[in-house]
Scaffold this motif. Structure first.
Motif, PDB file in Angstrom:
ATOM      1  N   LEU A  77       0.784  -1.244   0.000  1.00  0.00           N
ATOM      2  CA  LEU A  77       0.000   0.000   0.000  1.00  0.00           C
ATOM      3  C   LEU A  77       0.814   1.291   0.000  1.00  0.00           C
ATOM      4  CD1 LEU A  77      -2.759  -1.114   2.516  1.00  0.00           C
ATOM      5  CD2 LEU A  77      -2.984  -0.885   0.032  1.00  0.00           C
ATOM      6  N   ASP A  80       1.144   3.573  -3.044  1.00  0.00           N
ATOM      7  CA  ASP A  80      -0.074   4.287  -3.430  1.00  0.00           C
ATOM      8  C   ASP A  80      -0.431   5.406  -2.454  1.00  0.00           C
ATOM      9  OD1 ASP A  80      -0.411   2.702  -5.677  1.00  0.00           O
ATOM     10  OD2 ASP A  80      -1.646   1.227  -4.607  1.00  0.00           O
ATOM     11  N   ARG A 111     -15.104   1.530  -3.174  1.00  0.00           N
ATOM     12  CA  ARG A 111     -13.951   0.989  -3.903  1.00  0.00           C
ATOM     13  C   ARG A 111     -12.814   0.652  -2.937  1.00  0.00           C
ATOM     14  NH1 ARG A 111     -12.992   3.913  -8.830  1.00  0.00           N
ATOM     15  NH2 ARG A 111     -13.095   5.754  -7.527  1.00  0.00           N
ATOM     16  N   GLU A 112     -12.540   1.573  -2.001  1.00  0.00           N
ATOM     17  CA  GLU A 112     -11.447   1.352  -1.056  1.00  0.00           C
ATOM     18  C   GLU A 112     -11.789   0.253  -0.052  1.00  0.00           C
ATOM     19  OE1 GLU A 112      -8.614   2.322  -1.675  1.00  0.00           O
ATOM     20  OE2 GLU A 112      -9.001   3.935  -3.069  1.00  0.00           O
ATOM     21  N   THR A 114     -13.617  -2.366  -0.620  1.00  0.00           N
ATOM     22  CA  THR A 114     -13.435  -3.623  -1.351  1.00  0.00           C
ATOM     23  C   THR A 114     -11.964  -3.972  -1.460  1.00  0.00           C
ATOM     24  OG1 THR A 114     -15.464  -3.230  -2.586  1.00  0.00           O
ATOM     25  CG2 THR A 114     -13.887  -4.792  -3.545  1.00  0.00           C
ATOM     26  N   ARG A 115     -11.140  -2.980  -1.747  1.00  0.00           N
ATOM     27  CA  ARG A 115      -9.698  -3.221  -1.851  1.00  0.00           C
ATOM     28  C   ARG A 115      -9.125  -3.704  -0.519  1.00  0.00           C
ATOM     29  NH1 ARG A 115      -4.838   1.049  -3.267  1.00  0.00           N
ATOM     30  NH2 ARG A 115      -3.235  -0.529  -3.450  1.00  0.00           N
ATOM     31  N   LEU A 119      -7.373  -7.311   0.431  1.00  0.00           N
ATOM     32  CA  LEU A 119      -6.028  -7.356   0.983  1.00  0.00           C
ATOM     33  C   LEU A 119      -6.016  -8.105   2.314  1.00  0.00           C
ATOM     34  CD1 LEU A 119      -3.048  -6.425   0.941  1.00  0.00           C
ATOM     35  CD2 LEU A 119      -3.816  -4.390   2.190  1.00  0.00           C
TER      36      LEU A 119
END
Length: 136
Positions: A77, A80, A111-112, A114-115, A119
């Motif tokens: 991470l 990013d 979206r975040e 789900t990411r 992870l």
């Protein structure tokens, strides 16, 4: 020369940089996997939070099995722009806070989330939820 002056004046001011340093306050959160992220954003708007123009930090809370998993999350991470912190590295499972400054839309938290869920699962843990932080 005139065009350069015009373009320089028209550039928007850069957004202030926020860091999850303990001085920010929670203005929204979601720890219920069945709750819609757009509902969190709508509640923030209803509470008077300037969602469209505000600057926010999203802080995700993950439980991971150990420091090796936390280090792997940081490796993945950090490029990013995410900051990864384990406030109590001796606890098991390890509670890891992952944060960065975000633009907030109805889609971005989903979206975040789900990411982070993907992870956490890959590292043998779980994504508990997230908080949206802002200046008082």
């Amino acid at each position: 020369m005139i065009l350069e002056r015009f373009l320089r004046r028209r550039r928007p001011e850069p957004a202030p940089v926020l860091v999850d340093d303990g001085t920010l306050t929670v203005v929204g959160s979601c720890f219920d996997p069945a709750r819609a992220d757009s509902a969190v954003v709508a509640e923030m708007r209803a509470a008077g939070v300037a969602v469209e123009t505000g600057v926010f930090v999203m802080r995700h809370v993950l439980t991971l099995p150990d420091l090796a998993a936390s280090d792997e999350a940081a490796r993945i991470l950090t490029p990013d722009g995410w900051a990864v912190a384990a406030p109590a590295p001796d606890e098991r499972p390890l509670r890891v806070l992952i944060s960065r400054q975000q633009v907030l839309t109805g889609l971005e938290p989903a979206r975040e989330r789900t990411r982070m869920a993907g992870l956490a699962q890959r590292l043998g843990g779980d994504a508990e939820g997230y908080e949206v932080l802002a200046r008082g």
